[in-house]
Design a protein around this motif. Structure first.
Motif, mmCIF file in Angstrom:
data_model
loop_
_atom_site.group_PDB
_atom_site.id
_atom_site.type_symbol
_atom_site.label_atom_id
_atom_site.label_comp_id
_atom_site.label_asym_id
_atom_site.label_seq_id
_atom_site.Cartn_x
_atom_site.Cartn_y
_atom_site.Cartn_z
ATOM 1 N N ARG A 62 2.977 2.319 1.852
ATOM 2 C CA ARG A 62 3.379 2.861 3.370
ATOM 3 C C ARG A 62 4.974 2.857 3.668
ATOM 4 N N GLY B 98 2.082 -6.308 7.980
ATOM 5 C CA GLY B 98 2.969 -7.554 8.447
ATOM 6 C C GLY B 98 3.412 -8.447 7.175
ATOM 7 N N ALA B 99 3.539 -7.610 6.011
ATOM 8 C CA ALA B 99 4.272 -8.332 4.994
ATOM 9 C C ALA B 99 5.560 -8.848 5.353
ATOM 10 N N ALA C 198 0.751 -1.318 0.067
ATOM 11 C CA ALA C 198 -0.035 -0.060 0.001
ATOM 12 C C ALA C 198 0.681 1.339 0.089
HETATM 13 S S1 FES Z 1 1.673 -1.438 3.455
HETATM 14 FE FE1 FES Z 1 0.520 -3.281 3.679
HETATM 15 S S2 FES Z 1 1.969 -4.953 4.184
HETATM 16 FE FE2 FES Z 1 3.129 -3.081 3.828
#
Ligand code: FES
Length: 113
Positions: free
Chosen positions: A56, A78-79, A54
């Motif tokens: 982030r 949490g990826a 996403a």
């Molecule tokens: S922004 Fe969703 S797992 Fe990294």
């Protein structure tokens, strides 16, 4: 030809705890970027501090990353990513990868390659 003597290092190898990562802010292709720089022994890898899921930041607080057993864990959802190559192993962007930044180590200093 540009050599490492012409450019300041991103950081010193010893700035990075073995098996962990630090944030380095650097100009990459003329743009200021936040980078995650990971170290395992003498091996260093670097990635943009941006999750492919996403978009982030990967850190849970500025410059603080979750790194366990050679995996970088995105603080947002949490990826997990293999720290050596940035490949996503689990999570919502499995099969994707962190965007790498080539780096080299010379005489204990880490440089953009
Ligand atoms: S922004 Fe969703 S797992 Fe990294």
């Amino acid at each position: 030809m540009t050599t490492t003597a012409d450019t300041p290092p991103l950081c010193q190898l010893n700035d990075i705890p073995d098996g962990n990562a630090i944030e380095v802010e650097a100009m990459v292709a003329g743009e200021p970027e936040s980078l995650l720089v990971y170290r395992a022994g003498e091996m260093v890898s670097a990635f943009y501090n941006v999750c492919p899921h996403a978009g982030r930041r990967l850190d849970y607080a500025p410059g603080r990353f979750l790194v366990r057993n050679g995996l970088i864990i995105c603080a947002a959802h949490g990826a997990t990513f293999t720290a050596a190559d940035g490949n996503c192993q689990t999570g919502p962007c499995r099969g994707d990868r962190l965007r790498g930044v080539p780096v080299t180590v010379d005489a204990g200093s880490v440089y953009l390659a």
